[in-house]
Design an enzyme around this catalytic site. Structure first.
Site, PDB file in Angstrom:
ATOM      1  N   HIS A   1      29.898 -10.218 -16.618  1.00 40.24           N
ATOM      2  CA  HIS A   1      29.570  -8.799 -16.491  1.00 40.24           C
ATOM      3  C   HIS A   1      29.319  -8.464 -15.029  1.00 40.24           C
ATOM      4  O   HIS A   1      28.679  -9.212 -14.310  1.00 40.24           O
ATOM      5  CB  HIS A   1      28.318  -8.474 -17.314  1.00 40.24           C
ATOM      6  CG  HIS A   1      27.744  -7.136 -16.980  1.00 40.24           C
ATOM      7  ND1 HIS A   1      28.369  -5.962 -17.316  1.00 40.24           N
ATOM      8  CD2 HIS A   1      26.639  -6.782 -16.288  1.00 40.24           C
ATOM      9  CE1 HIS A   1      27.654  -4.949 -16.860  1.00 40.24           C
ATOM     10  NE2 HIS A   1      26.606  -5.416 -16.226  1.00 40.24           N
TER      11      HIS A   1
ATOM     12  N   CYS B   1      25.906  -1.204 -18.747  1.00 38.24           N
ATOM     13  CA  CYS B   1      25.044  -2.303 -18.281  1.00 38.24           C
ATOM     14  C   CYS B   1      23.957  -2.530 -19.327  1.00 38.24           C
ATOM     15  O   CYS B   1      24.018  -1.974 -20.429  1.00 38.24           O
ATOM     16  CB  CYS B   1      24.467  -1.947 -16.904  1.00 38.24           C
ATOM     17  SG  CYS B   1      23.651  -3.339 -16.064  1.00 38.24           S
TER      18      CYS B   1
ATOM     19  N   HIS C   1      21.836   4.553 -16.980  1.00 34.81           N
ATOM     20  CA  HIS C   1      20.766   5.012 -16.094  1.00 34.81           C
ATOM     21  C   HIS C   1      20.201   6.352 -16.550  1.00 34.81           C
ATOM     22  O   HIS C   1      19.170   6.790 -16.066  1.00 34.81           O
ATOM     23  CB  HIS C   1      21.276   5.148 -14.659  1.00 34.81           C
ATOM     24  CG  HIS C   1      21.774   3.851 -14.115  1.00 34.81           C
ATOM     25  ND1 HIS C   1      20.933   2.805 -13.838  1.00 34.81           N
ATOM     26  CD2 HIS C   1      23.019   3.411 -13.829  1.00 34.81           C
ATOM     27  CE1 HIS C   1      21.637   1.787 -13.394  1.00 34.81           C
ATOM     28  NE2 HIS C   1      22.906   2.122 -13.373  1.00 34.81           N
TER      29      HIS C   1
ATOM     30  N   ARG D   1      10.520   1.165  -3.871  1.00 38.64           N
ATOM     31  CA  ARG D   1      10.914   0.005  -4.661  1.00 38.64           C
ATOM     32  C   ARG D   1      11.024  -1.248  -3.795  1.00 38.64           C
ATOM     33  O   ARG D   1      11.594  -1.223  -2.712  1.00 38.64           O
ATOM     34  CB  ARG D   1      12.262   0.266  -5.348  1.00 38.64           C
ATOM     35  CG  ARG D   1      12.169   1.406  -6.337  1.00 38.64           C
ATOM     36  CD  ARG D   1      11.365   1.008  -7.566  1.00 38.64           C
ATOM     37  NE  ARG D   1      12.217   0.355  -8.525  1.00 38.64           N
ATOM     38  CZ  ARG D   1      12.910   1.007  -9.446  1.00 38.64           C
ATOM     39  NH1 ARG D   1      12.848   2.311  -9.543  1.00 38.64           N
ATOM     40  NH2 ARG D   1      13.672   0.358 -10.287  1.00 38.64           N
ATOM     41  N   CYS D   2      10.477  -2.335  -4.322  1.00 39.34           N
ATOM     42  CA  CYS D   2      10.506  -3.600  -3.594  1.00 39.34           C
ATOM     43  C   CYS D   2      11.064  -4.682  -4.496  1.00 39.34           C
ATOM     44  O   CYS D   2      10.985  -4.575  -5.716  1.00 39.34           O
ATOM     45  CB  CYS D   2       9.088  -4.011  -3.203  1.00 39.34           C
ATOM     46  SG  CYS D   2       8.274  -2.811  -2.169  1.00 39.34           S
TER      47      CYS D   2
ATOM     48  N   GLU E   1       0.823  -1.214   0.000  1.00 30.19           N
ATOM     49  CA  GLU E   1       0.000   0.000   0.000  1.00 30.19           C
ATOM     50  C   GLU E   1       0.855   1.261   0.000  1.00 30.19           C
ATOM     51  O   GLU E   1       0.531   2.244  -0.687  1.00 30.19           O
ATOM     52  CB  GLU E   1      -0.907   0.029   1.243  1.00 30.19           C
ATOM     53  CG  GLU E   1      -1.981  -1.053   1.296  1.00 30.19           C
ATOM     54  CD  GLU E   1      -1.488  -2.359   1.948  1.00 30.19           C
ATOM     55  OE1 GLU E   1      -0.256  -2.617   1.978  1.00 30.19           O
ATOM     56  OE2 GLU E   1      -2.332  -3.131   2.428  1.00 30.19           O
TER      57      GLU E   1
HETATM   58  N1  GLN Z   1      22.480  -9.150 -18.921  1.00 31.22           N
HETATM   59  C1  GLN Z   1      21.804  -8.284 -17.982  1.00 31.22           C
HETATM   60  C2  GLN Z   1      21.171  -7.132 -18.741  1.00 31.22           C
HETATM   61  O1  GLN Z   1      21.686  -6.735 -19.737  1.00 31.22           O
HETATM   62  C3  GLN Z   1      22.753  -7.734 -16.959  1.00 31.22           C
HETATM   63  C4  GLN Z   1      22.059  -6.886 -15.938  1.00 31.22           C
HETATM   64  C5  GLN Z   1      22.897  -6.504 -14.755  1.00 31.22           C
HETATM   65  O2  GLN Z   1      24.094  -6.601 -14.759  1.00 31.22           O
HETATM   66  N2  GLN Z   1      22.286  -6.037 -13.709  1.00 31.22           N
HETATM   67  O3  GLN Z   1      20.168  -6.589 -18.344  1.00 31.22           O
HETATM   68 ZN    ZN Z   2      25.160  -4.540 -15.080  1.00 36.20          ZN
END
Ligand code: GLN
Ligand code: ZN
Length: 763
Positions: free
Chosen positions: A650, A735, A703, A524-525, A17
Site C-alpha cells: 500500500h 488509506c 481524511h 504536529r510533531c 510548549e
Molecule cells: N496499514 C496502515 C493503516 O491502515 C497504512 C497507513 C498508511 O499508509 N499511512 O493505517
Molecule cells: Zn496510506
C-alpha cells in the site's frame, strides 16, 4: 579567529510548549496575549540556549512555519484571505489551517470559510511547509513587523543577531503558480521587497543576514541559475552582509554559481558534501567567508570532534578569519535536549546529541580552533571515548545479522513464479468475486483502545488484561467487516500506536526517546525511533493478533506489516553504515515475519510502503540508486512466499509517474493506492506503463468525514476500468481508517460494498 554560529533552532520547545499553546489558542482556551507571551518566552529561552555563539539566528521562530512567515513578510497572501478584517495572527492561522464556513466567530459572515494553504515536504526532510501561491499578477509588499519585533527582542537581550530569511529564488522555486504562469517572471517584482528589507535591517544595525537558498542543492536549469545571478547582483547594493546558506545536499554543477554570487559569505553542508569543499575553496573569491556545516543538523549522533578537527584545522589555517563553522542546517530537524531523557538506554544515550548538545559540540570545536586542542583536551577525550564505545559495542554489531546481509542473493527477492502463473493459483484458493473489497488496515483508534494501551505501558494493566482488550477490539472489527460483507478482512491494528514505532519497539537495534519530538508541521510533531544497531527480530511481532483475527472468521484475513523502506525513512538512522544496509537488515527481519504468517496459514499479507516515495533523494541523478535498493529490500521482505500466498502493498500518494517502473519491479500481487481525489487520473501512469499486476485504487478520501455515495464510487471505478482490466481491480478506501469514527466508517464502507455489488451485477 573562527566564527561559530547557528542556522536555526527548534521552535517547538523542549516539552512541546508551543504545540500545546497553539492547540489551546485554536480551541479558544488561550488568549492571543497568552500565546504571544509564550512565543516571546520560548525565543528568550532559545537565545539563552545559544549563548556563547558569535552569531545567533533571529526570525527562525515561527508560530507555524517559516515559509508562511516569509509569505506574510513579502505580502504574498493568497487572494482568498486578502482583505480580512480581523487580526493578522488570526489571518495567518486561516492560511495555515483553513477555516470552515460555519464558524460562529467574529468576521465569519464577511470572511468565513477559507481553504488551507497546500502543504508539502521541505526538501528531503519530514518538515512540511505551506506552499507559497502565485499567479501572474501577484504583487509583493513588505511587512517586516514580525521580523523587526523579534530583532528588537533579541537586541534587548544582548544577543548578537543574524536575521534569517528564505531567499528569493528558493521562495519562488518552492511555491506554486496557481495559474500555471511562469513564476520566474515574478522575480523582478520580488527583489525590490528584499532590497527594502535588507535596507531596514541595515538601519537597525544588523551586520549579517542569513539568506537560505537550499534550492542550490538541486538540479537547476539555465533560467533558474540565471535567476540567482539576477537576484544577488540586484541585492549586492545592500548595506548588510549576506551569508548565503545552502544545505541538505551537494552543490555539484551549481558550485561555481554559488561561489561567485556577489555576497559576503557562503554556507555549505559538509555532512552531505565534504568532497565538494576543497574545489569550492578554489573557486571562492578571496574576500568571502566560508561557513562549513560540520555538525549534522539532521541526525541525533554525537559528532566525531577529533575527526572534524583533523579535517578542518588545515582549512582554518588557510582561510583564517574567513572560516565559520556551524551545524549543517537549521536544528529544526532534531529534538531539543538529550538531558530530558530519563528512560533512554544509558549506553545508547551516551552516543547521542540533540540540539543543545550539538551547540556544545560547536562551541568545543570553536575553542579547539581558536585556542588550540589542548584547551579542550578533556572534552575531546570524552567525546572520543563515547565514539569508541559505540564503534565497539556488541549492541551495535551483530555478526549473525551482518552475515545474513552478506549472504543476500538475488534469488532471495524472487517469487517462485511470475504473476501470470501465480495469480490463478491465488484465485483458486481465495475464491474472491470480481471487484473484491478490502480496507487498508486500520480501523478507528477509539478512546478505549488508547486508554488500554497507555494503561498497559504504565504498568497499570497486566498483559492478560491488555490482551483481552485488544482481542475484544479485533473481534469487533471482524464482526463489523463481516456484517458489511467485505471480501478480505483485516484485524484493524488496534494494538499499534504507530505503524513504525510498533515494529521498532519489537526489533533489536532500536531505541525510543521520551521527548525526542521533531516538528512535522504546525503544531504536529513526530518522535522518530532511533535505529542504532544491527536489526534482528527476537520473536514474531504480529502473528498473535493476526492468527487470532483469522480464527474468528472464514473470510481471508490479511496480515498487516510495515515495509522496511518506510520503517527506515521514518526513523533516525545510523551514520556508521549506508541507509541501504540498515534497510536490508530491516528487510530480513520483516521477511521472517512474513514467512511466519504464511506458515500459520495467513493467505494474504500486506506490506505497507507509505514512505517509499518520500525517501527519494533531492538530486534526480541519485534516484535510480535509491530506488534500486529500496525495491530490492521490498522484494527480500515479500517474495519468499509460495505462489499461493498473495502479497499486497500500500502506498498513499498521488504521484506515480517517476516510480512506476520500480513499483512494477516490486512485483506485489496487489497494490492499493490513494486515488480518489485525482478522479482516477493517476491510474494513467499504471495504464501507460501497462502495469501487469492487480490494483486497488482508493475510492474515497479518508481524511474527510464525508460519506461517499454508492453512485460516486461506481463512477470512479468505471473510470478505473477504462484504464485497468476489471479482473485486476480491487475496491478499497484511499488509506487506513484509524482517524475516523466508527459510524462514518460503517456508512462509507457500506456504500463501498454496495458499489462493488452493483459493478459486479453490471459486469
Ligand atoms: N496499514 C496502515 C493503516 O491502515 C497504512 C497507513 C498508511 O499508509 N499511512 O493505517
Ligand atoms: Zn496510506
Amino acid at each position: 579567529m573562527t566564527t561559530i554560529h547557528n542556522l536555526g533552532f527548534p521552535r517547538i520547545g523542549a516539552r512541546r510548549e508551543l504545540k500545546f499553546a497553539l492547540e489551546s489558542y485554536w480551541k479558544g482556551a488561550f488568549s492571543r496575549d497568552e500565546l504571544t507571551a509564550l512565543g516571546a518566552q520560548l525565543r528568550k529561552q532559545h537565545w539563552q540556549n545559544q549563548a556563547g555563539l558569535d552569531l545567533v539566528p533571529v526570525g527562525d521562530f515561527s508560530f507555524y512555519d517559516q515559509v508562511l512567515d516569509m509569505s506574510f513578510l513579502l505580502g504574498n497572501l493568497p487572494e482568498r484571505v486578502q482583505g480580512f478584517h480581523g487580526d493578522a495572527l488570526d489571518n495567518y492561522f486561516r492560511v495555515a489551517r483553513g477555516r470552515s464556513a460555519k464558524g460562529t466567530e467574529e468576521h465569519s459572515a464577511c470572511c468565513g470559510g477559507v481553504a488551507a494553504g497546500e502543504m508539502t515536504k521541505w526538501f528531503d526532510t519530514n518538515y512540511h511547509y505551506i506552499v507559497p501561491e502565485f499567479t501572474a499578477p501577484t504583487q509583493f509588499k513588505l511587512d517586516a513587523s514580525r521580523l523587526l519585533a523579534q530583532l528588537a527582542e533579541a537586541k534587548a537581550q544582548g544577543v548578537r543577531p543574524k536575521p534569517v530569511i528564505v531567499g528569493p529564488v528558493t521562495y519562488l522555486a518552492i511555491g506554486k503558480a496557481k495559474d500555471d504562469s511562469n513564476k520566474l517572471a515574478l522575480l523582478e517584482r520580488l527583489l525590490p521587497v528584499y532590497a527594502e528589507l535588507l535596507e531596514i535591517l541595515a538601519k537597525q544595525g544588523v551586520e549579517w543576514v542569513q539568506i537560505d537558498e537550499p534550492i542550490l542543492v538541486t538540479e537547476l536549469d539555465a533560467d533558474w541559475q540565471h535567476a540567482f545571478n539576477t537576484a544577488y547582483h540586484q541585492l549586492k547594493a545592500a548595506r548588510v552582509k549576506i551569508l548565503l546558506a545552502t544545505y541538505f545536499g551537494q552543490l555539484q554543477e551549481n558550485a561555481y554559481l554559488a561561489a561567485n554570487l556577489p555576497v559576503a559569505g557562503l554556507h555549505v553542508d559538509v555532512i552531505n558534501d565534504r568532497d565538494g569543499v576543497q574545489p569550492l575553496i578554489n573557486l571562492l573569491p578571496a574576500h568571502k567567508v566560508l561557513s562549513l556545516g560540520v555538525i549534522n543538523g539532521r541526525n541525533i549522533w554525537k559528532t566525531d570532534l577529533t575527526a572534524v578537527l583533523d579535517w578542518v584545522e588545515p582549512l582554518a589555517q588557510r582561510l583564517e578569519a574567513r572560516l565559520w563553522i556551524a551545524p549543517s542546517c537549521s536544528l529544526l530537524h532534531v529534538p531539543v535536549d538529550l538531558n530530558s531523557e530519563q528512560k533512554l538506554d544509558v549506553e545508547v544515550k551516551s552516543w547521542l546529541a540533540f540540539a543543545l548538545q550539538k551547540l556544545d559540540e560547536l562551541k568545543l570545536l570553536g575553542r579547539a580552533l581558536n585556542e588550540g586542542r589542548a584547551a579542550v583536551e578533556a572534552e575531546l577525550a570524552a567525546n572520543k571515548a563515547a565514539l569508541d564505545a559505540r564503534r565497539a559495542s556488541p549492541r551495535v554489531h551483530n555478526p549473525a545479522v551482518q552475515a545474513a546481509v552478506a549472504r543476500i542473493s538475488s534469488d532471495l527477492g524472487r517469487r517462485e513464479s511470475a504473476y501470470a502463473k501465480r495469480a490463478p493459483k491465488q484465485s483458486a484458493l481465495l475464491n474472491l468475486p470480481v471487484y473484491p473489497t478490502t480496507t487498508i488496515g486500520s480501523f478507528p483508534q477509539t478512546a478505549e483502545i488508547r486508554h488500554a494501551r497507555s494503561e498497559f505501558k504504565a504498568g497499570r494493566l497486566d498483559h492478560p488484561g491488555y490482551q483481552a482488550a485488544m482481542r475484544a477490539e479485533i473481534e469487533r472489527s471482524v464482526r463489523e467487516q463481516e456484517k458489511l460483507g467485505l471480501d478480505v478482512l483485516v484485524h484493524g491494528e488496534a494494538e499499534r500506536n504507530d505503524m513504525v514505532e510498533y515494529f521498532g519497539e519489537q526489533l533489536e537495534g532500536y531505541a525510543f526517546s521520551q521527548f525526542g519530538w521533531v516538528q512535522s508541521y504546525g503544531s504536529r510533531c513526530v518522535k522518530p525511533p532511533i535505529l542504532f544497531g544491527d536489526i534482528s527480530r527476537p520473536k514474531a511481532m504480529t502473528l498473535e493478533w493476526i492468527t487470532y483475527a483469522q480464527s474468528l472468521t472464514d473470510k481471508p484475513m490479511k496480515g498487516m506489516l510495515t515495509g522496511p523502506v518506510t520503517i527506515l525513512n521514518w526513523s533516525f538512522v545510523r551514520d556508521d553504515q549506508p541507509r541501504s544496509v540498515s534497510c536490508k537488515q530491516l528487510a530480513l527481519a520483516i521477511r521472517d515475519e512474513v514467512l511466519d504468517l504464511e506458515k500459520a496459514g495467513v493467505r494474504i499479507i500486506q506490506i505497507d510502503e507509505a514512505a517509499l516515495r518520500e525517501g527519494m533523494p533531492l538530486l534526480k541523478a541519485h534516484w535510480k540508486e535509491y530506488l534500486d535498493w529500496a525495491v530490492e529490500c521490498f522484494r527480500i521482505t515479500a517474495n519468499g512466499v509460495r505462489d499461493e500466498t498473495q502479497i499486497h502493498t500500500h502506498m498513499c500518494y498521488s504521484e506515480f509517474n517517476d516510480i512506476i517502473a520500480s513499483i512494477s519491479e516490486m512485483d506485489a500481487d496487489v497494490i492499493t493506492i490513494e486515488t480518489s481525489r485525482s478522479d482516477m487520473e493517476l491510474l494513467d501512469a499504471f495504464k501507460n506503463f501497462q502495469y501487469p499486476n492487480e490494483i486497488g485504487p482508493g475510492v474515497y478520501d479518508i481524511h474527510s468525514p464525508n460519506i461517499p455515495t454508492q453512485e460516486h464510487i461506481v463512477q470512479l471505478m468505471k473510470k478505473a476500468a477504462e484504464r485497468i482490466p476489471t479482473d485486476r481491480l480491487w475496491v478499497n478506501p484511499d488509506c487506513g481508517l484509524k482517524t475516523r469514527q466508527w459510524p462514518e466508517v460503517i456508512a462509507a464502507l457500506a456504500n463501498m460494498v454496495s458499489a462493488a455489488k452493483a459493478l459486479r451485477a453490471s459486469a
